[in-house]
Each structure stands twice: as C-alpha cells, then as structure tokens.
Design a protein around this motif. Structure first.
Motif, PDB file in Angstrom:
ATOM      1  N   ALA A   1       8.470   2.453  -0.068  1.00 21.77           N
ATOM      2  CA  ALA A   1       7.505   1.364   0.081  1.00 21.77           C
ATOM      3  C   ALA A   1       7.181   0.709  -1.255  1.00 21.77           C
ATOM      4  CB  ALA A   1       6.231   1.887   0.740  1.00 21.77           C
ATOM      5  N   ALA A   2       7.064   1.511  -2.320  1.00 18.86           N
ATOM      6  CA  ALA A   2       6.625   0.968  -3.604  1.00 18.86           C
ATOM      7  C   ALA A   2       7.332   1.684  -4.739  1.00 18.86           C
ATOM      8  CB  ALA A   2       5.109   1.114  -3.750  1.00 18.86           C
ATOM      9  N   SER A   3       7.271   1.077  -5.917  1.00 17.93           N
ATOM     10  CA  SER A   3       7.986   1.607  -7.080  1.00 17.93           C
ATOM     11  C   SER A   3       7.373   2.893  -7.613  1.00 17.93           C
ATOM     12  CB  SER A   3       8.017   0.549  -8.190  1.00 17.93           C
ATOM     13  OG  SER A   3       6.699   0.128  -8.519  1.00 17.93           O
ATOM     14  N   ARG A   4       6.131   3.171  -7.262  1.00 13.76           N
ATOM     15  CA  ARG A   4       5.462   4.414  -7.664  1.00 13.76           C
ATOM     16  C   ARG A   4       4.293   4.641  -6.728  1.00 13.76           C
ATOM     17  NH1 ARG A   4       0.861   2.883 -10.388  1.00 13.76           N
ATOM     18  NH2 ARG A   4       0.884   0.759 -11.209  1.00 13.76           N
ATOM     19  N   ASN A   5       3.742   5.831  -6.771  1.00 20.65           N
ATOM     20  CA  ASN A   5       2.590   6.139  -5.933  1.00 20.65           C
ATOM     21  C   ASN A   5       1.333   5.476  -6.475  1.00 20.65           C
ATOM     22  OD1 ASN A   5       4.030   7.777  -4.173  1.00 20.65           O
ATOM     23  ND2 ASN A   5       3.737   9.596  -5.423  1.00 20.65           N
ATOM     24  N   GLY A   6       0.499   5.023  -5.563  1.00 19.11           N
ATOM     25  CA  GLY A   6      -0.795   4.490  -5.954  1.00 19.11           C
ATOM     26  C   GLY A   6      -0.797   3.031  -6.338  1.00 19.11           C
TER      27      GLY A   6
ATOM     28  N   ASP B   1       4.394  -7.737  -6.009  1.00 17.14           N
ATOM     29  CA  ASP B   1       3.313  -6.819  -5.672  1.00 17.14           C
ATOM     30  C   ASP B   1       2.643  -7.273  -4.377  1.00 17.14           C
ATOM     31  OD1 ASP B   1       1.453  -4.802  -5.772  1.00 17.14           O
ATOM     32  OD2 ASP B   1       0.307  -5.633  -7.445  1.00 17.14           O
ATOM     33  N   PHE B   2       1.925  -6.353  -3.748  1.00 19.93           N
ATOM     34  CA  PHE B   2       1.189  -6.685  -2.526  1.00 19.93           C
ATOM     35  C   PHE B   2       0.099  -7.707  -2.815  1.00 19.93           C
ATOM     36  CE2 PHE B   2      -1.957  -6.321   0.767  1.00 19.93           C
ATOM     37  CZ  PHE B   2      -1.261  -6.002   1.923  1.00 19.93           C
TER      38      PHE B   2
ATOM     39  N   GLU C   1       8.751  -3.521   0.288  1.00 25.47           N
ATOM     40  CA  GLU C   1       8.698  -4.197   1.588  1.00 25.47           C
ATOM     41  C   GLU C   1       8.426  -5.680   1.398  1.00 25.47           C
ATOM     42  OE1 GLU C   1       5.839  -4.452   5.544  1.00 25.47           O
ATOM     43  OE2 GLU C   1       5.845  -2.604   4.370  1.00 25.47           O
ATOM     44  N   GLY C   2       7.434  -6.003   0.562  1.00 23.89           N
ATOM     45  CA  GLY C   2       7.117  -7.403   0.304  1.00 23.89           C
ATOM     46  C   GLY C   2       8.229  -8.122  -0.432  1.00 23.89           C
TER      47      GLY C   2
ATOM     48  N   ALA D   1       9.036   0.539   7.753  1.00 19.98           N
ATOM     49  CA  ALA D   1       8.891  -0.920   7.697  1.00 19.98           C
ATOM     50  C   ALA D   1       9.613  -1.509   6.492  1.00 19.98           C
ATOM     51  CB  ALA D   1       7.417  -1.305   7.664  1.00 19.98           C
ATOM     52  N   ALA D   2       9.539  -0.850   5.331  1.00 21.76           N
ATOM     53  CA  ALA D   2      10.254  -1.347   4.157  1.00 21.76           C
ATOM     54  C   ALA D   2      11.751  -1.385   4.433  1.00 21.76           C
ATOM     55  CB  ALA D   2       9.951  -0.464   2.948  1.00 21.76           C
TER      56      ALA D   2
END
Length: 903
Positions: A597-602, A542-543, A553-554, A618-619
């Motif tokens: 960018a992420a596994s889900r929104n928000g 996670d970020f 991305e992370g 970027a990801a």
C-alpha cells in the motif's frame, strides 16, 4: 461425555487471517500477471483445504469451541496466541497438562458448538442439537504439526466421537458425530513434526468434534507442555474443487507473521489479520474482470456472489431489510458455521474481528460505521459483473444497494450531495447516526454508479440523483488553487483543512467525470504540485498534501488517470515505478507478487488512518487497472466510449476483409468506424482514407479492401454521447511488402509466364518439377520447387485469395493474377472469374488488392467506395476532435479483451 466436558472461556470467532504467501519472481511474467496471481493466491489461501487452526484470529480457522476434558476442573490450559517459535505464521497453540490431576488425565476438544439468541461465544454441543455439524465428505486425512517442550511427551490426538458412548462405542445422542472417535497416540520430540490421522474409511458427513487431545499422568508423571500448529483437513480433488468454487471475500492485507500487543501502536498485523474491506473486494472483482480470462471471470463471480449473499444474510435485521453492505467482513467462509444463529439467523456472513487471549474476548474490527463509499464501490462492481454475465441477481442487488445509498441524499444547506453514511454516536453509545459530512470521493463514486444504472434501466431518477452528486463535486472545486476539496464538514462548510487534501479527488475526477479535463484542464497539475513526492527510493504520490511517503495505490490511480487523459508518457513512467516497487524485496514482504500500500509504515492520510507497507488487495487491483488501462468507474475496459476488442490492438491484419468488433459504451447513441494510413487521415474529413462509415448502434463491422502492403493502420472508433463525439484509436500492422509479392522466384520482377504461371500451377496442385519447369529464373533467390512451395504456403492466406471468398482456386484466383500481370483491367480483368461469396467483386477492388503485392509497388491510398461521411449535424467537428483527441488516445490495449462476454 457431556457430563465430563465443560466450556472453556476461550473465544468465539477465530475467523481471521494471514498465511504468508509464497513469493514468486516477476522475471518471466508481467506486472499484470504477477498481480493477478497475487489476488488468486489470497483468494484461495484457505480453500485448498479445511483448516482447524492457522493462527489465532485467522479467517481459515474452524471448530472454535475449545472445551475442557473431563470437566471444568481439569488441570489443563491452552493458549492459542503463543509466539514461542510457531511452526509457521504468527502464533501456535501452547497446551499444558498439570500433575497431580484428580481424573488422572486432561485435554481439550475442539468443537464446532452452537450460538443462539444474543450469545457472543459458541457453547458446546454434544449431539443434542440438530443441523450443527460440518459436512467434511472428501477429507482424506487430518494433519497437524506438533512439538514437545522437552521431548518424550505422550499425547493422544483424535477427532469425531461427540455424542457417542465411549464405553459401548455406540451413539447416545440424537445428533452425534457421523463417525466414532478416530485417534492416534504419539510420543513428541522437540522438533516440529507433521502427523496425520487417516480418515479414508470414515463417514464425515456430520462432524461436531474437529480435533482434540488428551494427556494422561501415567506416561507423563511430571505433566507436559507441548505445542500445536497448522491443523487442517486435507481434501480430495473433487472436494477441493468444490471448496474453491465457494463464494468468499479476500482479506485486504497480507500481514507479517507478528503478534503485537493488542492496542499497541504497531498492532495492525494483529487487528487487520482477517479484515476484508468491501472496497478492496470490489476492486478485486473489477480487477478480475479487467484480466478478462475465463478463470478470472469465475473468480469475479465468486466475489459477486459473496456480496449478494452478504446483502441478504446479515446478523442485523436492519441490514437485511435495506441490503446495506458493511465496511468490512471477515475473509474466509462466506457464512458462519452450521448451528451458529446470532439473533436467530442461521448462515449469517461473518464480521471481522480478533480474539484477545489475555481478555478471553472477541473484539470486532471496523464494525462501527456504514460507509457510503464502500457501498457504492460494491454497487459499481456488481453492475460491472451484471454487464459481463447478464445474471440479473447482480443488477438487482446493485439497485437495492443504490436505494440504500439514496437515503443519504441531502437537500439542505449550501453544499448538498450525498452524505457519508452512518457512524457510532460515541464509543459509549454505539448507536448508528447519520454523518454530517459529505465526501467528494463518495460523490464521484455515486455519479458513476448512478449514471451507469440509468443507462441500463432507463429509470431517469438515477440520472437525476447522479446529477445531484455531480453538482456537489463541482461545488468542491477551488478555482484559486485548481484543486478539489475533500468534501464538507457539514452542509454549509467545505473542508479546507491543511493536510486533508486527498489525491483521489483529482485522479478519480478524471475517471468518473468524462468531461472533467475540458472543465478543469489543470486538475492533474494540482496532484503534481500537492501530492508528488519521493520516499525510500520511490517516486510517486502521497495520499494527502503533507507528502510524507509514497502511496502506491494512489500512484496507480494517477497512472490510469494520465492514460485516460491522453498522456501516455507520465503514465508509463508511473507504471514502471509501480513494477519496480512490486519487484522490491521489502523487509517481511514477498518479491514480485502483489503491491504494497505504501513505501513505509505509518504514511499519514490526514484522516486518522495510517498507510502501511503491507501487500494490499486494492493497491494490487489498481496496478492491474493501470496495466490494462481499465477504468473501474465505468464497468471496465470501456469507460464511457465503445472499446474495440477484435482484432486485438497491435496485431497484424493479414486479410483484406476484416471484421471489427467492439464493446458498448455508456449512453452511446451512434458508433462510427474510421480507418486510415495515419492518425491525421482519421482526424480530418473524410475521416479516413481507407474506410469511414456510421454503424448506428451495431457492435461490429466487416470492412473490405484493406490494403495489405506493409503499412501501419490507424482504426478510430467514434462514440456519439450527448450530441458530442469521443473516440479511441487503435493501431495495427499489415504484412511487409517484402514478405509477400507476386515475384515468387525472387528475381525482382513479377512476370506473367514465370510468376503468374507458377502461381496457377501451385493452385492446381502441381509440385516438384511439374511446378517449376520452364518458369524459374536462375538469378532469383528461390530456384527450387521446395523453396517456391514453402514461400507460397506462407503467402497463401494473405495473397492468393484474390476475390476474398476464403477459397484458393486456379480457375478464379489464379486467372485473376494472370490477367492482372497481362495488364488487363476493368471488365477484362474480372469477367467470369469472380468466385461465389466473393467480398472483392469489382475490378477496382481486385486491382487495389493485387497492387499491394507488386514488387517495388508504391503504396497507394485506397479511394473511398460506398462510404458515408457524417452530415454537418452528425460529424465530429474539428474543434471537438482536436480538443479531445490527445486525451482520448489509448495507444495500447490488452489482447485478452476479446475474452470478455458482455450483454
């Protein structure tokens, strides 16, 4: 015509983006290849043609001044944000003509218009103002999609003709369209249909009026409602190639084809439609350099050219003076249209924003701050591009940006470093003021960028400022938790807030500070304990430390950090997870292209911005870094140490004399090349049982007497930095001893009068019976002339150039083989048979070479000849080597590295 046209209060900038990319399956391509293809598609999506309208606020849009025909009282309306079943994308244009109409007709002209002074919207230009039209030479046709609301709507569509008298058909303004009006009249159906206007015989060198329509009461007595979408100029091959080679920025996210309400909780598909973050574009530039193909280098240069242009052509005088880079620009064309001169500057770089239909207003997006991080990533990307191309404009712009970053150097308080940039004092008072806080992430960026700039320029002031950033980073370390804080809230207070522990202060520390694992050996454990999480079936990081979703991305950053740390196993596991995410068909997301960018929104960041399940530049770029083991902090595929580029790692060395080439590292004062039959052999004195030698600052070495006997080889390239030694290991194979031996008939023995004589005959050019008569053992596995010739043709480049002069002769190489099989050794073996320009000139070298091709011969280690071992002061100590050897290993390197050009 200007007397009957009036400006419509429509918006100004429809400069924004999103066209869903055509998905493609990963299947036959690697994750790296699919990622590169995604970046290429994003980069080119608006440049294979010249769009007029894609979606509202698309960065591909042109001709933004939509003006009424015949005047401001015309009974027509237009809405560019219609969501009523658009042909493609998020929106279409809804057009309506009402009856009765005083003029009996009405419509809209899509003009380019002009902007002067502090205007926010383009005003119509009917040909009075010079230098305000597009050169569309090379356009072959104007195409558009249309459908009627009820069917049967009769509409006239056209382009050109601004500044021409409609009665006489002659120009009446000093700077009119270069072509008279070209029009077609259509009867629409209720189905979306593509139409075209042929432009092949028109002069398109100066176009003011890009598109228009008029509806008349006669054929439409009850008025009409119809829709338009995907209006564009098609280009010939030459013009398309020219447009594809224009500098530009990539928009950061591929948004879904939605049109949420502005300022709603889910409005990111609207407000991010044309945003091109500087950080994202810097990573894309570096990703293209990592790919290291000719086309990718071309693309990297185009993004670099866009950054150089942006640093010199901002609409704000302050930005032009200090060459600062905005947090975000608009994707698409690198400059505003001709004739648009905000603040009196022509050709300024567009900023990101959206047109809000209900308010008839253009709202800027991500323009309320100037970010040190975005500027520093731009600087790092330009330095990398300079090192790849040698073009001075990239270095000069990087230095100018670095000078701007220096203005945020803080010398007051307990925690100093570099502060975060500028931000609006308040929404009510949009004046840029200096941020009080400083970021660990920003200072990591600055340390790497300034360190590299010091290496290039030898200006010690960059090194001083790099160390100023480093001191701040070290002060952010929490010895109790083994983690790095996000930074400070002010120069005397570290940010210790829960939920604001970032992942990248740990992954980026490994990449930026080359000795970080010596000083902070548990740094990656902090990431595992505070950021490792699972979500939607994916495992990653996670970020921040609330672990409410996977930030891909992370996760890619961690994969690269683990690889740099010499831990390939967790790196491989994360790369596999990223590839699986890339292949997953998320709702609304294409398969096998970029990385979301992420596994889900928000997914929360802890810093007031959400992470989205949207394809992200970027990801995707970080996925390329992870796949290619490419450290973007140190301009690329090399990191701080030299990196071997030839021969490609993992390849077979088929010649006993081999040239090795490597890219330069940072601050390296000496290179040492070791070659051994195992990793242990290159890790201990004499630092290689095949070869070990210093090469100073040379970037290549020719090594002879490499045994070709089927064994694997380990090549270790040492780099001496700050009186210490770092290394990279590379693995190679040699031809199997069972593949090529002097036993040419395959009977298990290498005999003088059979195999030796057969080789001499072969090298003399004899074939057929002349080759094999009297020398073939019927019990062998090769008993015909054809089989012998086929075998020796394959073995020739590996086995038959005995003296290593790249020639194959019976008088030299054949005689050496015969003498060797006769058991002659020493001078008796080589006397008068060594060819000119030979690289194996001693009896020992010839014996070692031929021993590798004896059937059943045992593998012997080659004794060191003329090798140089490091002095006590120079050689890497066992303590230094064992401390670093596991974390410095990178077992695999992309074979395409050798395409990279460096200065």
């Amino acid at each position: 015509m200007k007397d009957v046209l009036q400006k419509n209060k429509r918006g100004f900038w429809l400069l924004i983006v999103i066209l869903l990319l055509t998905p493609f399956a990963v299947g036959a391509v690697t994750s790296q290849e699919a990622s590169i293809e995604y970046l290429k598609a994003v980069m080119d999506e608006f440049h294979t043609r010249f769009p007029v309208y894609v979606d509202v606020s698309s960065p591909g849009n042109h001709f933004h001044a939509w003006t009424k025909i015949p005047n401001q009282f015309a009974t027509v309306t237009i809405n560019g944000s219609s969501t009523n079943t658009p042909h493609a994308g998020a929106t279409a244009i809804r057009c309506e003509f009402f009856v009765p109409s005083a003029a009996g007709f009405g419509g809209f002209y899509f003009q380019n218009g002009v902007i002067t002074g502090d205007q926010l919207f383009p005003t119509p230009n009917f040909g009075e103002i010079p230098n305000a039209g597009f050169d569309l030479t090379g356009a072959t046709q104007l195409t558009f999609w249309a459908r009627g609301n009820a069917g049967g709507e009769t509409i006239e569509f056209f382009m050109g003709g601004l500044g021409w008298n409609p009665e006489t058909g002659e120009p009446e303004e000093p700077n009119p369209d270069s072509a008279p009006v070209e029009k077609i009249t259509l009867s629409l159906t209720t189905q979306w249909t593509q139409y075209s206007i042929d432009l092949s015989n028109l002069d398109l060198s100066y176009v003011l009026g890009g598109f228009g329509w008029v509806a008349s009461a006669g054929p439409n007595p009850n008025g009409v409602v119809f829709y338009l979408d995907d209006i564009q100029y098609e280009l010939n091959e030459e013009r398309q190639e020219q447009r594809l080679n224009e500098p530009r920025f990539l928009r950061s996210f591929t948004t879904e084809p939605l049109q949420p309400e502005f300022m709603s909780p889910e409005d990111f598909d609207f407000i991010l439609r044309n945003v091109a973050f500087s950080y994202d574009n810097a990573t894309a530039l570096l990703a293209f350099l990592a790919d290291a193909t000719e086309d990718s280098l071309r693309r990297a240069k185009l993004i670099g050219d866009a950054f150089v242009y942006a640093s010199q052509n901002d609409r704000d005088p302050d930005f032009r003076i200090d060459h600062r880079i905005r947090t975000a620009f608009a994707a698409g064309d690198i400059s505003l249209p001709p004739g648009w001169a905000p603040n009196g500057f022509l050709g300024t770089v567009p900023v990101s924003g959206v047109f809000v239909e209900e308010r008839q207003e253009f709202v800027e997006v991500q323009q309320d701050d100037v970010d040190v991080g975005n500027n520093t990533w731009t600087m790092m990307a330009l330095i990398a591009l300079y090192r790849a191309t040698g073009q001075s404009e990239y270095l000069e712009t990087a230095k100018q940006i670095g000078t701007f970053i220096r203005t945020f150097k803080n010398n007051i308080g307990q925690f100093q470093g570099f502060q975060g940039g500028l931000e609006w004092e308040s929404p009510e008072n949009p004046i840029l003021v200096r941020r009080a806080w400083a970021s660990t992430e920003h200072n990591l960026d600055i340390f790497a960028a300034f360190t590299t700039l010091y290496q290039i320029t030898r200006d010690s002031s960059w090194k001083v400022d790099a160390n100023h950033a480093r001191l701040f980073i070290e002060q952010m370390f929490n010895s109790q938790t083994g983690c790095f804080f996000a930074g400070t809230t002010n120069p005397n207070l570290r940010n210790e807030a829960k939920g604001q522990l970032p992942l990248d202060t740990h992954s980026w520390t490994v990449l930026s500070l080359t000795d970080s694992l010596d000083r902070y050996p548990a740094i990656l454990n902090c990431a595992e304990q505070n950021h490792r999480t699972s979500d939607e079936g994916f495992s990653g990081f996670d970020f921040n430390d609330d672990r409410d979703g996977v930030w891909f991305e992370g996760t890619a950053q961690m994969a690269l950090a683990y690889q740099v740390a010499g831990q390939p196993s967790p790196a491989d596991t994360l790369r596999q997870e990223l590839s699986r995410a890339q292949e997953t068909h998320f709702p609304g997301i294409g398969i096998g292209s970029g990385l979301v960018a992420a596994s889900r929104n928000g997914v929360t960041s802890g810093f007031d911005f959400p992470l989205l399940r949207r394809l992200h530049v970027a990801a995707t770029s970080w996925n390329i870094f992870a796949e290619t083991i490419f450290n973007p902090f140190y301009d690329t595929a090399q990191g701080p140490t030299g990196r071997l580029i030839l021969p490609p790692t993992g390849s077979e060395i088929s010649q006993s004399t081999q040239t090795f080439q490597w890219n330069p590292g940072h601050l390296v004062t000496e290179y040492w090349l070791s070659i051994g039959t195992s990793q242990q052999m290159v890790a201990n004195e004499p630092w290689g049982d095949i070869h070990s030698q210093s090469y100073g600052l040379n970037l290549s070495a020719q090594v002879s007497n490499i045994p070709l006997n089927g064994q694997s080889l380990v090549v270790r390239l040492w780099s001496k930095i700050n009186d210490g030694w770092l290394f990279e290991d590379y693995r190679y194979t040699t031809p199997s001893p069972n593949a090529f031996t002097l036993d040419i008939d395959g009977n298990g023995e290498a005999a003088v009068m059979e195999d030796g004589l057969g080789i001499v005959r072969y090298l003399s050019g004899l074939r057929g019976a002349e080759l094999t008569t009297g020398i073939i053992d019927s019990m062998g596995t090769r008993t015909t002339a054809e089989a012998i010739v086929e075998y020796l043709n394959q073995a020739k480049p590996v086995m038959l150039d005995v003296d290593g002069n790249m020639e194959f002769t019976a008088e030299e190489d054949g005689q050496l083989i015969l003498r060797y099989l006769f058991q002659l050794r020493g001078d008796a073996l080589i006397q008068n048979v060594i060819g000119p320009n030979a690289t194996r000139t001693t009896a020992e070298a010839i014996e070692t070479f031929l021993a590798g091709f004896m059937s059943g011969a045992s593998t012997q280690s080659h004794s060191l000849q003329n090798s140089i071992t490091p002095t006590d002061e120079e050689q890497p100590t066992l303590r230094q080597r064992h401390k670093k050897k596991e974390r410095q290993r990178k077992e695999q390197r992309p074979a395409s590295r050798h395409h990279k050009v460096r200065r």
